[in-house]
Motif scaffolding. Sequence first.
Motif, PDB file in Angstrom:
ATOM      1  N   ASN A  69       0.829  -1.209   0.000  1.00  0.00           N
ATOM      2  CA  ASN A  69       0.000   0.000   0.000  1.00  0.00           C
ATOM      3  C   ASN A  69       0.860   1.254   0.000  1.00  0.00           C
ATOM      4  O   ASN A  69       1.742   1.404   0.840  1.00  0.00           O
ATOM      5  N   MET A  70       0.599   2.148  -0.960  1.00  0.00           N
ATOM      6  CA  MET A  70       1.312   3.421  -1.038  1.00  0.00           C
ATOM      7  C   MET A  70       0.293   4.545  -1.226  1.00  0.00           C
ATOM      8  O   MET A  70       0.198   5.165  -2.286  1.00  0.00           O
ATOM      9  N   GLY A  71      -0.519   4.765  -0.204  1.00  0.00           N
ATOM     10  CA  GLY A  71      -1.508   5.828  -0.262  1.00  0.00           C
ATOM     11  C   GLY A  71      -0.853   7.180  -0.062  1.00  0.00           C
ATOM     12  O   GLY A  71       0.303   7.287   0.339  1.00  0.00           O
ATOM     13  N   GLY A  72      -1.599   8.231  -0.350  1.00  0.00           N
ATOM     14  CA  GLY A  72      -1.093   9.585  -0.154  1.00  0.00           C
ATOM     15  C   GLY A  72      -0.638  10.233  -1.436  1.00  0.00           C
ATOM     16  O   GLY A  72      -0.377   9.560  -2.439  1.00  0.00           O
ATOM     17  N   ALA A  73      -0.583  11.568  -1.405  1.00  0.00           N
ATOM     18  CA  ALA A  73      -0.144  12.379  -2.550  1.00  0.00           C
ATOM     19  C   ALA A  73      -0.982  12.115  -3.792  1.00  0.00           C
ATOM     20  O   ALA A  73      -0.485  12.185  -4.916  1.00  0.00           O
ATOM     21  N   GLY A  74      -2.265  11.805  -3.593  1.00  0.00           N
ATOM     22  CA  GLY A  74      -3.153  11.583  -4.733  1.00  0.00           C
ATOM     23  C   GLY A  74      -2.770  10.395  -5.584  1.00  0.00           C
ATOM     24  O   GLY A  74      -3.125  10.310  -6.760  1.00  0.00           O
ATOM     25  N   GLY A  75      -2.032   9.453  -4.996  1.00  0.00           N
ATOM     26  CA  GLY A  75      -1.604   8.274  -5.746  1.00  0.00           C
ATOM     27  C   GLY A  75      -0.240   8.425  -6.395  1.00  0.00           C
ATOM     28  O   GLY A  75       0.313   7.459  -6.932  1.00  0.00           O
ATOM     29  N   LEU A  76       0.337   9.621  -6.344  1.00  0.00           N
ATOM     30  CA  LEU A  76       1.594   9.887  -7.049  1.00  0.00           C
ATOM     31  C   LEU A  76       2.741   8.986  -6.594  1.00  0.00           C
ATOM     32  O   LEU A  76       3.576   8.582  -7.407  1.00  0.00           O
ATOM     33  N   LEU A  77       2.802   8.685  -5.306  1.00  0.00           N
ATOM     34  CA  LEU A  77       3.882   7.845  -4.795  1.00  0.00           C
ATOM     35  C   LEU A  77       3.865   6.473  -5.460  1.00  0.00           C
ATOM     36  O   LEU A  77       4.900   5.956  -5.894  1.00  0.00           O
ATOM     37  N   ALA A  78       2.682   5.898  -5.547  1.00  0.00           N
ATOM     38  CA  ALA A  78       2.532   4.584  -6.172  1.00  0.00           C
ATOM     39  C   ALA A  78       2.786   4.658  -7.673  1.00  0.00           C
ATOM     40  O   ALA A  78       3.465   3.792  -8.246  1.00  0.00           O
ATOM     41  N   ALA A 107       2.533  19.652 -13.897  1.00  0.00           N
ATOM     42  CA  ALA A 107       3.788  19.399 -14.610  1.00  0.00           C
ATOM     43  C   ALA A 107       4.774  18.654 -13.717  1.00  0.00           C
ATOM     44  O   ALA A 107       5.804  18.169 -14.177  1.00  0.00           O
ATOM     45  N   LYS A 108       4.439  18.559 -12.417  1.00  0.00           N
ATOM     46  CA  LYS A 108       5.321  17.906 -11.457  1.00  0.00           C
ATOM     47  C   LYS A 108       4.877  16.476 -11.137  1.00  0.00           C
ATOM     48  O   LYS A 108       5.328  15.901 -10.143  1.00  0.00           O
ATOM     49  N   ALA A 109       3.991  15.916 -11.954  1.00  0.00           N
ATOM     50  CA  ALA A 109       3.477  14.566 -11.690  1.00  0.00           C
ATOM     51  C   ALA A 109       4.608  13.539 -11.611  1.00  0.00           C
ATOM     52  O   ALA A 109       4.551  12.585 -10.834  1.00  0.00           O
ATOM     53  N   GLY A 110       5.625  13.717 -12.431  1.00  0.00           N
ATOM     54  CA  GLY A 110       6.767  12.810 -12.371  1.00  0.00           C
ATOM     55  C   GLY A 110       6.618  11.553 -13.196  1.00  0.00           C
ATOM     56  O   GLY A 110       7.429  10.625 -13.095  1.00  0.00           O
ATOM     57  N   GLY A 157     -19.670  18.483  -3.670  1.00  0.00           N
ATOM     58  CA  GLY A 157     -18.479  18.077  -2.942  1.00  0.00           C
ATOM     59  C   GLY A 157     -17.723  16.984  -3.660  1.00  0.00           C
ATOM     60  O   GLY A 157     -18.278  16.246  -4.482  1.00  0.00           O
ATOM     61  N   SER A 158     -16.432  16.907  -3.380  1.00  0.00           N
ATOM     62  CA  SER A 158     -15.597  15.843  -3.937  1.00  0.00           C
ATOM     63  C   SER A 158     -14.501  15.516  -2.944  1.00  0.00           C
ATOM     64  O   SER A 158     -14.341  16.195  -1.925  1.00  0.00           O
ATOM     65  N   SER A 159     -13.720  14.491  -3.241  1.00  0.00           N
ATOM     66  CA  SER A 159     -12.601  14.137  -2.363  1.00  0.00           C
ATOM     67  C   SER A 159     -11.313  14.816  -2.798  1.00  0.00           C
ATOM     68  O   SER A 159     -10.228  14.403  -2.402  1.00  0.00           O
ATOM     69  N   GLY A 160     -11.442  15.860  -3.628  1.00  0.00           N
ATOM     70  CA  GLY A 160     -10.262  16.641  -3.990  1.00  0.00           C
ATOM     71  C   GLY A 160     -10.117  16.867  -5.481  1.00  0.00           C
ATOM     72  O   GLY A 160     -10.738  16.174  -6.297  1.00  0.00           O
ATOM     73  N   ILE A 161      -9.283  17.827  -5.841  1.00  0.00           N
ATOM     74  CA  ILE A 161      -9.051  18.160  -7.247  1.00  0.00           C
ATOM     75  C   ILE A 161      -8.426  16.980  -7.986  1.00  0.00           C
ATOM     76  O   ILE A 161      -7.460  16.376  -7.523  1.00  0.00           O
ATOM     77  N   GLY A 162      -9.018  16.650  -9.132  1.00  0.00           N
ATOM     78  CA  GLY A 162      -8.486  15.580  -9.967  1.00  0.00           C
ATOM     79  C   GLY A 162      -8.982  14.198  -9.631  1.00  0.00           C
ATOM     80  O   GLY A 162      -8.649  13.234 -10.314  1.00  0.00           O
ATOM     81  N   ILE A 322      -8.263  23.250 -14.973  1.00  0.00           N
ATOM     82  CA  ILE A 322      -8.108  22.600 -13.666  1.00  0.00           C
ATOM     83  C   ILE A 322      -6.629  22.320 -13.437  1.00  0.00           C
ATOM     84  O   ILE A 322      -5.961  21.734 -14.291  1.00  0.00           O
ATOM     85  N   THR A 323      -6.117  22.699 -12.301  1.00  0.00           N
ATOM     86  CA  THR A 323      -4.704  22.475 -11.998  1.00  0.00           C
ATOM     87  C   THR A 323      -4.506  22.306 -10.504  1.00  0.00           C
ATOM     88  O   THR A 323      -5.303  22.788  -9.697  1.00  0.00           O
ATOM     89  N   ILE A 324      -3.428  21.596 -10.136  1.00  0.00           N
ATOM     90  CA  ILE A 324      -3.084  21.469  -8.711  1.00  0.00           C
ATOM     91  C   ILE A 324      -1.724  22.095  -8.432  1.00  0.00           C
ATOM     92  O   ILE A 324      -1.215  22.013  -7.317  1.00  0.00           O
ATOM     93  N   ASP A 325      -1.120  22.710  -9.429  1.00  0.00           N
ATOM     94  CA  ASP A 325       0.181  23.379  -9.242  1.00  0.00           C
ATOM     95  C   ASP A 325       0.001  24.723  -8.528  1.00  0.00           C
ATOM     96  O   ASP A 325      -1.000  25.402  -8.700  1.00  0.00           O
TER      97      ASP A 325
END
Length: 325
Positions: A69-78, A107-110, A157-162, A322-325
């Motif tokens: 499990n690698m939760g967090g950062a909107g899934g980016l870690l995984a 642009a920082k998704a990696g 409502g939502s659980s966050g941007i994106g 829509i952006t998260i930067d």
Amino acid sequence: MIRTRLLKSGIALWAAMCAVPSVHAQAAYPNRPVTLVVQSVPGAITDQMARLYGERMARVLGQPVLIENMGGAGGLLAFRRVARAEPDGYTLLVTVNTVLAQPHLSAKAGYAMKDFSAVGEMGRSSSLLVTSANSPYKSLADLIEAARKSPGTVSYGSSGIGTTNHLNVEMLASRARVKFLHVPYKGVAAAVPDVAGGRLDFVMPTASSTTELLNAGMLLALAISSAERSPRYPDVPTLAELGYPDSGFEIWCGVLGPARLPPDVIKRLEAAMEAARGDKDLVQVLAGAGQHISPVRTAGQFEAVLKDEDVKLQDLIKRANITID
């Protein structure tokens, strides 16, 4: 001359001997445990799906299937972990639609989607657009009309941007040419009671997130994102029926591997996933969680879904800025 021939023969024999282990290593896949990297914390639907499939895939593969499990950062870690892994089939990603959105949001998704190989879809679920049973909006037409009259005042409502429950609503807003007021929560589960209590106008989560309050008569479902009406909610019209085709998407959960995953490895994983889909207990557990197995059964079919949806989300995110930067 004889010495030269012997030297050439020796080199050829050495090359052939070196090649043998490589062929055997490929044919033996997997010869050690396979890890499914899950983009969520334990207990979330992606985690449940990974464990259901992993247990059954292990029987076919003949090796343990481990869950990381690698939760967090909107899934980016995984996402980054698997995108950078060796393409040998031992490190795979269990994810949902959000993996497509992140590179277009930042642009920082990696990573980019070209960094992945499609393996297969595990299951999917529909999203329900729900409002309070006491809301003045008794139909989707009522909701859209209110948003047109007073742009940016009808809240959701939502659980966050994106996230899927954010982008689904933004896709509807784009097609209907209206503007809603977005209220991000730490999780969609916190938004649903606020809708029931009239503190928020509507929300569009997976159907299973609303079942309890719908059954209690505290929520009213106005539309569903599936292509056809759901047997579970036969009285709820689809977005297409209501005049908004291609205005939402189903939430899928699937498996990706690093780019350049060998075809024979993909075939082996495909067979293991198909065997899991044939397990009656798995199908029953999925149904209880509001999930179903779609006709998307092969890596090629799943890749086509990814490419089509990626284009749609890129277009939506760009048009809606829509952006998260």
